[in-house]
Design an enzyme around this catalytic site. Structure first.
Site: not given
Length: 230
Positions: A150, A188
């Site tokens: 991701s 993230k």
């Protein structure tokens, strides 16, 4: 107020700079202070840097500058310096000789794996990862193996090792290790919006993860990456 080891280290660095114009290696500092590992040297240097006694010269793996000495340090005698015609000034030495490339390596704790996808548990382990000292700045660091894709648009790939500076605060836009609901960790971009915490991926195939502030705890900021090529 410096500890005895911090005081001993700054004096050793200063002496080496005055003698050669080049800061000592981590191995030399470890031996001079009779420490068991170079990670101990790294912690001492980080503490001295945070207290404003030394600084690392940018873009140089092995280059330290002493900014100030402890108040009880004994300065080098000007008379002794004048009498020794073979002593080159520190400024001249720096100009004449660039710091040698460093192969200093620090063993950083390796705390298992972290998700770059859906959150997974960050497993605490007892292993360590050898990391070039040049990749780390001041502060305490640890490493996590990345799992998932991701964050590929940020250049972070499955199997990479994320080098993380331990901290519980971060600004919007920084890549963080976020602990979700006190049980799952993920890597993230951090963003705050409308009173909520948003964890953004760097892959258009993934959606942002949105949580209430009490559900997310910052455990570190990305400081660098290591990649193994097979």
């Amino acid at each position: 107020m410096l500890t005895a080891k911090q005081h001993e280290l700054i004096q050793f660095i200063q002496r080496r700079l005055e003698e050669t114009g080049i800061s000592p290696s981590f191995e030399e500092m470890k031996d001079a202070l009779d420490l068991k590992s170079k990670s101990g040297v790294h912690r001492l240097i980080s503490a001295l840097e945070e207290r404003g006694f030394i600084r690392r010269l940018p873009n140089r793996a092995r280059a330290l500058e002493v900014i100030k000495q402890p108040e009880d340090a004994t300065p080098v005698s000007a008379a002794n310096s004048a009498d020794n015609s073979n002593v080159i000034s520190l400024a001249a030495a720096k100009a004449a000789r660039a710091p040698e490339p460093a192969n200093d390596v620090i063993d950083v704790p390796l705390h298992g794996r972290i998700a770059a996808g859906a959150p997974i548990e960050a497993i605490e382990g007892q292993n360590s990862l050898p990391v070039p000292a040049a990749l780390l700045g001041p502060g305490e660091h640890y490493a996590l193996e990345v799992s998932g894709d991701s964050m590929i648009e940020a250049g972070i790939f499955d199997g990479d090792f994320a080098l993380v500076k331990r901290t519980d605060t971060a600004r919007d836009g920084e890549i963080v290790v976020a602990l979700v609901n006190n049980e799952e960790a993920t890597l993230k971009y951090l963003r705050r919006e409308d009173g909520q915490v948003v964890l953004d991926p760097a892959n258009q195939a993934y959606d942002a993860q949105i949580y209430r502030p009490g559900e997310v705890e910052v455990q570190g900021k990305l400081a660098g990456l290591l990649r193994r090529y097979h």
